[in-house]
Design a protein around this motif. Sequence first.
Motif, PDB file in Angstrom:
ATOM      1  N   LEU A  87       0.835  -1.201   0.000  1.00 23.01           N
ATOM      2  CA  LEU A  87       0.000   0.000   0.000  1.00 23.01           C
ATOM      3  C   LEU A  87       0.875   1.259   0.000  1.00 23.01           C
ATOM      4  N   ALA A  88       1.973   1.195   0.744  1.00 22.18           N
ATOM      5  CA  ALA A  88       2.893   2.333   0.788  1.00 22.18           C
ATOM      6  C   ALA A  88       3.484   2.609  -0.596  1.00 22.18           C
ATOM      7  N   VAL A  89       3.739   1.542  -1.343  1.00 24.92           N
ATOM      8  CA  VAL A  89       4.289   1.709  -2.689  1.00 24.92           C
ATOM      9  C   VAL A  89       3.218   2.300  -3.621  1.00 24.92           C
ATOM     10  N   GLU A  90       2.027   1.710  -3.564  1.00 27.17           N
ATOM     11  CA  GLU A  90       0.924   2.174  -4.413  1.00 27.17           C
ATOM     12  C   GLU A  90       0.619   3.658  -4.207  1.00 27.17           C
ATOM     13  N   VAL A  95       8.098   6.510  -0.315  1.00 30.40           N
ATOM     14  CA  VAL A  95       9.193   7.472  -0.471  1.00 30.40           C
ATOM     15  C   VAL A  95       9.510   8.123   0.873  1.00 30.40           C
ATOM     16  N   GLU A  96       8.464   8.533   1.581  1.00 31.30           N
ATOM     17  CA  GLU A  96       8.647   9.165   2.893  1.00 31.30           C
ATOM     18  C   GLU A  96       9.169   8.154   3.907  1.00 31.30           C
ATOM     19  N   LEU A 126      15.254  -0.401  -1.389  1.00 30.02           N
ATOM     20  CA  LEU A 126      14.529   0.702  -2.004  1.00 30.02           C
ATOM     21  C   LEU A 126      13.593   0.171  -3.078  1.00 30.02           C
ATOM     22  N   THR A 127      12.562   0.935  -3.358  1.00 31.61           N
ATOM     23  CA  THR A 127      11.714   0.595  -4.500  1.00 31.61           C
ATOM     24  C   THR A 127      12.026   1.606  -5.606  1.00 31.61           C
ATOM     25  N   THR A 128      11.522   1.337  -6.774  1.00 32.27           N
ATOM     26  CA  THR A 128      11.787   2.268  -7.870  1.00 32.27           C
ATOM     27  C   THR A 128      11.112   3.620  -7.635  1.00 32.27           C
ATOM     28  N   LYS A 129      10.139   3.651  -6.716  1.00 26.70           N
ATOM     29  CA  LYS A 129       9.500   4.934  -6.350  1.00 26.70           C
ATOM     30  C   LYS A 129      10.563   5.924  -5.872  1.00 26.70           C
ATOM     31  N   GLN A 130      11.546   5.399  -5.144  1.00 24.10           N
ATOM     32  CA  GLN A 130      12.606   6.257  -4.633  1.00 24.10           C
ATOM     33  C   GLN A 130      13.438   6.814  -5.786  1.00 24.10           C
ATOM     34  N   LEU A 131      13.698   5.945  -6.765  1.00 26.68           N
ATOM     35  CA  LEU A 131      14.510   6.365  -7.909  1.00 26.68           C
ATOM     36  C   LEU A 131      13.759   7.380  -8.767  1.00 26.68           C
ATOM     37  N   GLU A 132      12.436   7.214  -8.826  1.00 25.61           N
ATOM     38  CA  GLU A 132      11.613   8.137  -9.631  1.00 25.61           C
ATOM     39  C   GLU A 132      11.532   9.507  -8.973  1.00 25.61           C
ATOM     40  N   TYR A 133      11.762   9.519  -7.675  1.00 23.01           N
ATOM     41  CA  TYR A 133      11.680  10.777  -6.937  1.00 23.01           C
ATOM     42  C   TYR A 133      12.908  11.632  -7.269  1.00 23.01           C
ATOM     43  N   GLN A 134      12.613  12.759  -7.861  1.00 25.71           N
ATOM     44  CA  GLN A 134      13.587  13.648  -8.477  1.00 25.71           C
ATOM     45  C   GLN A 134      14.883  13.864  -7.675  1.00 25.71           C
ATOM     46  N   ASP A 135      14.732  14.267  -6.417  1.00 33.61           N
ATOM     47  CA  ASP A 135      15.897  14.699  -5.639  1.00 33.61           C
ATOM     48  C   ASP A 135      16.605  13.571  -4.893  1.00 33.61           C
ATOM     49  N   PHE A 136      16.182  12.350  -5.156  1.00 35.21           N
ATOM     50  CA  PHE A 136      16.677  11.241  -4.330  1.00 35.21           C
ATOM     51  C   PHE A 136      18.205  11.153  -4.251  1.00 35.21           C
ATOM     52  N   GLU A 157      19.682  -2.049  -2.236  1.00 32.51           N
ATOM     53  CA  GLU A 157      19.051  -3.231  -2.825  1.00 32.51           C
ATOM     54  C   GLU A 157      17.805  -2.818  -3.598  1.00 32.51           C
ATOM     55  N   LEU A 158      17.772  -3.247  -4.834  1.00 28.71           N
ATOM     56  CA  LEU A 158      16.592  -3.003  -5.675  1.00 28.71           C
ATOM     57  C   LEU A 158      16.101  -4.358  -6.155  1.00 28.71           C
ATOM     58  N   SER A 159      14.805  -4.593  -6.028  1.00 31.95           N
ATOM     59  CA  SER A 159      14.326  -5.916  -6.442  1.00 31.95           C
ATOM     60  C   SER A 159      14.342  -6.019  -7.963  1.00 31.95           C
ATOM     61  N   GLU A 160      14.692  -7.200  -8.424  1.00 36.85           N
ATOM     62  CA  GLU A 160      14.820  -7.408  -9.861  1.00 36.85           C
ATOM     63  C   GLU A 160      13.524  -7.090 -10.604  1.00 36.85           C
ATOM     64  N   ALA A 161      12.417  -7.567 -10.045  1.00 44.29           N
ATOM     65  CA  ALA A 161      11.117  -7.352 -10.701  1.00 44.29           C
ATOM     66  C   ALA A 161      10.831  -5.865 -10.871  1.00 44.29           C
ATOM     67  N   HIS A 162      11.140  -5.095  -9.816  1.00 44.90           N
ATOM     68  CA  HIS A 162      10.962  -3.642  -9.869  1.00 44.90           C
ATOM     69  C   HIS A 162      11.826  -3.011 -10.958  1.00 44.90           C
ATOM     70  N   MET A 163      13.085  -3.425 -10.958  1.00 42.06           N
ATOM     71  CA  MET A 163      14.048  -2.809 -11.879  1.00 42.06           C
ATOM     72  C   MET A 163      13.650  -3.006 -13.329  1.00 42.06           C
ATOM     73  N   MET A 164      13.096  -4.181 -13.610  1.00 42.49           N
ATOM     74  CA  MET A 164      12.783  -4.514 -14.992  1.00 42.49           C
ATOM     75  C   MET A 164      11.622  -3.692 -15.539  1.00 42.49           C
ATOM     76  N   LYS A 165      10.792  -3.157 -14.605  1.00 46.73           N
ATOM     77  CA  LYS A 165       9.625  -2.393 -15.049  1.00 46.73           C
ATOM     78  C   LYS A 165      10.016  -1.102 -15.759  1.00 46.73           C
ATOM     79  N   GLY A 166      11.002  -0.419 -15.231  1.00 48.14           N
ATOM     80  CA  GLY A 166      11.399   0.834 -15.869  1.00 48.14           C
ATOM     81  C   GLY A 166      12.882   0.822 -16.163  1.00 48.14           C
TER      82      GLY A 166
END
Length: 285
Positions: A87-90, A95-96, A126-136, A157-166
């Motif tokens: 839910l936090a990811v969705e 990010v917070e 981390l999730t890709t949400k963190q990477l998408e966040y501009q100032d990360f 650590e980034l999960s493989e499934a996440h990384m492959m999405k973007g």
Amino acid sequence: YADTAMYKAKESGRNTFEFYAAEMTSHALARMILKTSLKQAIEKDEFVVYYQPQIDIVKNKIIGLEALVRWKNPEKGFILPGAFLSLAVETGMVVEIDKLVIEKALSQVSQWSKKGILTGTVALNLTTKQLEYQDFVEELSTTIKRYDIDPANLVLELSEAHMMKGLEYTTEKVKELNALGVHVSIDDFGTGCSSLSFLTRLSIHQLKIDQAFVSDIPEKKESIEIIKAIIALAKSLHIDMIAEGVETLEQKEFLLALGCEKMQGNYFGEPLPAQEVEILLNKYL
Ligand code: C2E
Ligand code: MG
Ligand code: MG
Ligand code: MG
């Protein structure tokens, strides 16, 4: 709530569609409640970081710690990421949450470094949400400097499934992280259908063999073949590897025989609060 809805649906003899609708509503309601309390948890900072040791079997040393978030809610008690992370990811709240986790973990790393008891790395999820966040990346860099930490002591650590999405985006961000000097590890490796060429294009420091494969040892032949393939891949590309979720002596011996020398799992130690893991660090120093 689900029980009440079910009872009412049965009592009034409504059709299954309505029953389904009622169930959906209670699910939506549960999510809304969780969302609200998660928001409050961020404001009040109800998160704590636990650390799980990573072991080099051959050297018999703790070579790293993985930071894992836990939510300590005054009413609901101790909550594992499985109950709130999706839910936090969705909602983007992750990010917070991860900002809080990074702050706590880096502060801890600097304290341990000063005491001279941290000889290995600390890994953050981390999730890709963190990477998408501009100032990360910039914020991470600032925090690293503020705590006077050697970036080489940090693993992201980034999960493989996440990384492959973007993939395009991830590639860019991993390059920026490499430039900072932090290491990048691919979590849950083997489950995300990697385009394997990105392993050579990027500076990936480590592959983490997913615990789903490890837990299949020694019964399931297919999983063992996948583990063998990951080990061979990591070795030929000179990428570090670690197996996660090792629970038994048999699994440990099996992995070691296959050539995997770094492991993490409840067999060696469960995730512990900082003060408790510190005792372990001192012991293995
Ligand atoms: P992960 O990164 O793959 O972490 C491994 C999970 O397996 C952890 O669950 C850990 O407690 C658990 N584990 C370790 N050893 C064993 C074992 O021997 N047997 C079994 N069955 N499990 C073991 P946890 O802490 O509940 O975390 C679940 C997932 O939540 C993590 O999977 C990670 O993807 C995510 N996560 C945890 N902390 C954070 C965080 O601070 N930020 C973000 N974005 N994600 C996090
Ligand atoms: Mg992880
Ligand atoms: Mg994992
Ligand atoms: Mg996992």
